[in-house]
Design a protein around this motif. Sequence first.
Motif, short mmCIF file in Angstrom:
data_model
loop_
_atom_site.label_atom_id
_atom_site.label_comp_id
_atom_site.label_asym_id
_atom_site.label_seq_id
_atom_site.Cartn_x
_atom_site.Cartn_y
_atom_site.Cartn_z
N LEU A 2 0.88 -1.20 -0.01
CA LEU A 2 0.08 -0.10 -0.10
C LEU A 2 1.03 1.26 -0.11
O LEU A 2 0.36 2.15 -0.45
CB LEU A 2 -0.95 0.01 1.33
CG LEU A 2 -1.97 1.34 1.09
CD1 LEU A 2 -2.72 1.23 0.20
CD2 LEU A 2 -2.63 1.03 2.52
N LEU A 5 1.89 2.65 -3.00
CA LEU A 5 0.61 3.39 -4.14
C LEU A 5 0.33 4.68 -3.34
O LEU A 5 -0.24 5.62 -3.70
CB LEU A 5 -0.58 2.58 -3.92
CG LEU A 5 -0.58 1.30 -4.61
CD1 LEU A 5 -1.66 0.46 -4.23
CD2 LEU A 5 -0.38 1.20 -6.07
N VAL A 8 -3.10 5.53 1.88
CA VAL A 8 -4.39 5.79 1.95
C VAL A 8 -4.59 7.23 1.43
O VAL A 8 -5.46 7.44 0.61
CB VAL A 8 -5.11 5.59 3.15
CG1 VAL A 8 -6.57 5.86 3.07
CG2 VAL A 8 -4.85 4.04 3.66
N SER A 9 -3.73 7.93 1.89
CA SER A 9 -3.82 9.37 1.74
C SER A 9 -3.38 9.73 0.15
O SER A 9 -3.98 10.54 -0.70
CB SER A 9 -2.88 10.40 2.26
OG SER A 9 -1.64 9.98 2.26
N LEU A 11 -3.91 7.44 -2.31
CA LEU A 11 -5.08 7.22 -3.12
C LEU A 11 -6.29 7.93 -3.11
O LEU A 11 -6.72 8.20 -4.37
CB LEU A 11 -5.43 5.64 -2.51
CG LEU A 11 -4.78 4.55 -2.76
CD1 LEU A 11 -5.44 3.40 -1.89
CD2 LEU A 11 -4.31 4.06 -4.02
N ILE A 12 -6.39 8.70 -1.99
CA ILE A 12 -7.65 9.66 -1.96
C ILE A 12 -6.99 10.90 -2.76
O ILE A 12 -7.88 11.60 -3.68
CB ILE A 12 -7.84 10.25 -0.57
CG1 ILE A 12 -8.42 8.91 0.15
CG2 ILE A 12 -8.86 11.25 -0.47
CD1 ILE A 12 -8.59 8.99 1.59
N SER A 14 -5.25 11.10 -5.30
CA SER A 14 -5.52 10.83 -6.91
C SER A 14 -6.70 11.14 -7.47
O SER A 14 -6.91 11.40 -8.52
CB SER A 14 -5.16 9.36 -7.12
OG SER A 14 -6.06 8.60 -6.62
N THR A 15 -7.70 11.43 -6.51
CA THR A 15 -8.97 11.53 -7.11
C THR A 15 -9.31 13.15 -7.05
O THR A 15 -10.01 13.53 -7.76
CB THR A 15 -10.09 11.11 -6.16
OG1 THR A 15 -9.87 11.72 -5.04
CG2 THR A 15 -9.81 9.68 -6.13
N GLY A 169 -11.68 3.71 -8.31
CA GLY A 169 -10.34 3.89 -7.86
C GLY A 169 -9.94 3.21 -6.56
O GLY A 169 -9.57 1.99 -6.39
N TRP A 170 -9.50 4.20 -5.72
CA TRP A 170 -9.08 3.65 -4.44
C TRP A 170 -10.05 2.63 -3.27
O TRP A 170 -9.49 1.96 -2.79
CB TRP A 170 -8.92 5.07 -3.54
CG TRP A 170 -9.96 6.04 -2.96
CD1 TRP A 170 -10.40 6.87 -3.60
CD2 TRP A 170 -10.77 5.76 -1.75
NE1 TRP A 170 -11.55 7.60 -2.84
CE2 TRP A 170 -11.60 6.79 -1.91
CE3 TRP A 170 -10.72 4.77 -0.79
CZ2 TRP A 170 -12.57 6.98 -0.94
CZ3 TRP A 170 -11.61 5.03 0.02
CH2 TRP A 170 -12.62 6.19 0.26
N THR A 173 -9.38 -0.47 -5.18
CA THR A 173 -7.82 -0.76 -4.79
C THR A 173 -7.73 -1.24 -3.27
O THR A 173 -6.89 -2.17 -3.23
CB THR A 173 -6.99 0.56 -5.18
OG1 THR A 173 -7.15 1.07 -6.43
CG2 THR A 173 -5.55 0.21 -4.88
N ALA A 174 -8.44 -0.66 -2.65
CA ALA A 174 -8.07 -1.08 -0.99
C ALA A 174 -8.68 -2.50 -0.83
O ALA A 174 -8.05 -3.17 -0.13
CB ALA A 174 -8.97 -0.06 -0.04
#
Length: 210
Positions: A2, A5, A8-9, A11-12, A14-15, A169-170, A173-174
């Motif tokens: 993770l 990637l 978590v931040s 992935l967020i 990226s949106t 997306g995230w 992915t999660a």
Amino acid sequence: MLEQLGGVSGLIYSTVPIVVFVPVNSFFGLKWAIIAALASAAAIFAIRLARREALQPAVSGLIGVAICAFIAHRTGSAKGYFLFGIWSTLVYAAVFVLSIVVRWPLVGVVWNMINGNGSEWRRHRRTLVAYDIATACWAVLFIARYLVQSSLYDHDQTGWLAASRIAMGWPLTAVAVLATVLLVRWADRGAAESPDNTRSGAASPEHAGD
């Protein structure tokens, strides 16, 4: 994995350019939407730099947004912003599927590379199967993204295209990351319990005199 990637931040984050791009395009046009997307990506990069977070995901994100913005500019269409991501998912899906076919599942390769292990994991059937399934999960994720988003692109559904990009997306992915972790743990248990390890233990010096 993770962390690779961006966490978590990441992935967020990226949106954010997508969330900015679509409404700005609706109200002010493509030119300002491109500027807004680039500005938001640059802002995210600056935030991560100020927080001393991992820069590789931020740099990749900034470059990705720049490529998407360039394609949108060249095509003169807002939906062009999503074209790079659509074709990228197809390439990723092909790579993951091919790795399973040649018996080098990509999840296993990456996981053991990160942890500094060799290729012994390929000798254990249970371990190899676990990595095959984990890799297949990612392949299915990418294939689903491509099919849904390419269909929306062909039907000029830019708003829904943005929504599907975020929804697939995230969150997905999660789910894929969670499935990967569970399968890798199962694979590690299988390797630890394998007959090869048992035999090596029996032949170790501390058991030589038994």
